[in-house]
Design an enzyme around this catalytic site. Sequence first.
Site, PDB file in Angstrom:
ATOM      1  N   ASP A   1       0.953  -0.819  -0.034  1.00 24.38           N
ATOM      2  CA  ASP A   1       0.526   0.264   0.000  1.00 24.38           C
ATOM      3  C   ASP A   1       0.786   1.178   0.280  1.00 24.38           C
ATOM      4  OD1 ASP A   1      -1.985   1.808  -0.002  1.00 24.38           O
ATOM      5  OD2 ASP A   1      -3.217   0.877   1.342  1.00 24.38           O
ATOM      6  N   TRP A   2       0.118   3.035  -0.315  1.00 26.82           N
ATOM      7  CA  TRP A   2       1.125   3.778  -0.505  1.00 26.82           C
ATOM      8  C   TRP A   2       2.321   4.128   0.803  1.00 26.82           C
ATOM      9  CZ3 TRP A   2      -0.014   7.735  -4.246  1.00 26.82           C
ATOM     10  CH2 TRP A   2       0.548   8.889  -3.594  1.00 26.82           C
TER      11      TRP A   2
END
Length: 750
Positions: free
Chosen positions: A286-287
């Site tokens: 994820d980011w």
Amino acid sequence: MSNKTIRNLFLAAACLAAAACGGPKRPSTVGTTPEVERRVEQILAQMTLAEKIGQMNQVSADGGVDNYAEAVRRGQIGSVLNVVDPEKINEMQRIAMEESRLAIPLLVGRDVIHGFHTVFPIPLGLAATFDPALVEEGARVAAVEATAQGVRWTFSPMLDIARDPRWGRMAEGSGEDTWLDARMGEAMVRGYQGAQWDTTAMAACIKHFVGYGAAEGGRDYNSTFLTENQLRNVYLPPFEAAVKAGALTLMTSFNDNDGVPSTGNRFIVKDILRDEWGFDGLVVTDWNSMGEMVSHGYGADRREVARQALDAGVDMDMMTFGFITHLEELVRAGEVRESAIDDAVRNILRVKILLGLFEHPYVDAAAAETVQYAPEHLDAARRTAEESAVLLKNDGVLPLDAGRVRTILVTGPMADAPHDQLGTWSFDGQKQHTVTPLAALRERFPGRVIYVPGLKDSREQRARFDDVVAAARRADVVLAFLGEEAILSGEAHSLADLNLKGSQSELLAALQATGKPVVATVMAGRPLTVERDLPHCGAMLYSFHPGTMGGPALANLIFGDATPSGKTPVTFLRTVGQVPMYYSHNMTGRPYRGEKLLDEIGPEAGQTSLGNTSYYLDYGAYPLFPFGYGLSYTTFAYTEPSLDKAVYGRDDVVRAACTLTNTGARPGTEVVQVYVRDLVGSFTRPVKELKHFERVALQPGESRRVEVEIPVSALAFWGADGTKKVEPGDFQLWLAGDSASGEPLAFKVE
Ligand code: NOJ
């Protein structure tokens, strides 16, 4: 032949071919072929270490794509996200294809969560349809629109089980139930990726792996403490189902579970996803979730967490810049094997080849516009919004008879909120294309709609109700559109108070006091605690943010051109203090002995006292509405439930049947639900688990024999010995219209 069948045949042929040609020995989950694998190896053999690491780097282009042109040219970027302009995408692809040494196309990603331009209901609303075919159709529409602009990868579906409505991201998933979530996830994967790889295939990304929805306190990004029993029996099955459906990619989650951040969790990524399930697609973080492992205190610096993530089985780094900065030096220092990098690059190249990106890196920018908001897309969005609405209460006021209500008062903060009805994660939906309830009603009843917003702002401002109450007195019916703005749910938008915000409840009460019929329509990103509002309306229609076509859909429902058939994909609570409360809870040693739960206790229960059981002194043991609940404009009766046998073998199929009758005066569709309970297990088992559902449409007075098949193998669970199997013994089965209704049928498995 259905799309699904074609795709399954394709996958089966690919597996056989791969095995025959000395390719991967186990079946490929993404449908690779020996030819694809040959191409992967051919490209890999030409790559420098730096170019390999470049493929593992994903960057966001929201700061401007020009910043990255040079890096693309040098082969330092494998994927970009957040660019949707087809001209810009073509230009970046041109640099990759014509100016970088190896001509490897970029994989362009975007959060296309519930539609691209044409926005469908939020995923929680999609789940409320209990209609995987319709959800698949919507995902296909999203893929057609997004791929036309060059987006070939969506970060969807979110498969996080969510049992805490305080968590804002409940909006983005299918709710509380493992079985429903799995069916919705498969449908979205099929819809995004299409039946065969072509230029409208958009890679799905199942996320967030894993347990992210169990955030402590419902506060986003918080720690989770799921046991292996809960992971394997509740949280992992939807991911496994989506992997089996061919999902090309998967995203790790932000949370740490029991002390281990997912992005560095070898047990879930390597051992379960890769080794047990054989996933040969791409795993992305994820980011900055790799970088956040430093904040978690799991690694000292970015160098260390980059090594941990690679070791766990991550292939691509979203926005930590950990791989691109440190992997080369980690290889040189002997802390990372180049073969681990090769494996990651294989997974990335495989997906790019399967998507046909090498052959079709560009889009026709001039034609991209023509498919956006196509009439058939808007029609699908409207039908989905209709099917997703859940009728929670109706004292007979709905449907309205357009011939009898002349003057219609439309009021409330969601009546004309074109951005907010799109819900969370609708980056590309343009509010000027949204049809609000006000717009739809005005078009339908020119000159008959009075619009008084009632509240300026749904959150804070005290309303001046005088105008709206005066208008109500002049109207034949009051349509109050209430709820929460899009920004109150979604990522990083958790709430501790789940009542309607601001003065909305007071507004509703003031309207009800006029004595005029009041229809409340709630548009929200989660199940709000609406118990206090129910007495103040004749009917309540609940519409999880319904998207672009929410207005016409709700108008059709209110005036009876469509009949509600949605069911709650999550338990509606009476008060936030009941969190977590979900239907599929384990049996306690002291179950509440109210009448409704007597059947769950069973005849042998040794309890004699009504006290000292599992309930609240002030709010009792029950929610406001159970999972699977929803009314129609007609009524349904379930009669004569039966099973074909009393005792089954482990390879058998349980055949259950009942007669469903439409006992009302209007056509309608019922979602028939099948729940099962395993009475004794090596672990305590849930009091009920959904194992099947289907939509049955009936004319007034019509009866139909509904026959369902539940393979005994579907009753398997991960038991105390660490294996998944059906444990023989006594079971119960319900065929009902929600999770709290029906009489159990008993059977045995030997
Ligand atoms: C963070 C979110 O958690 C994830 O769901 C999303 O796909 C990425 N950002 C990319 O926008």
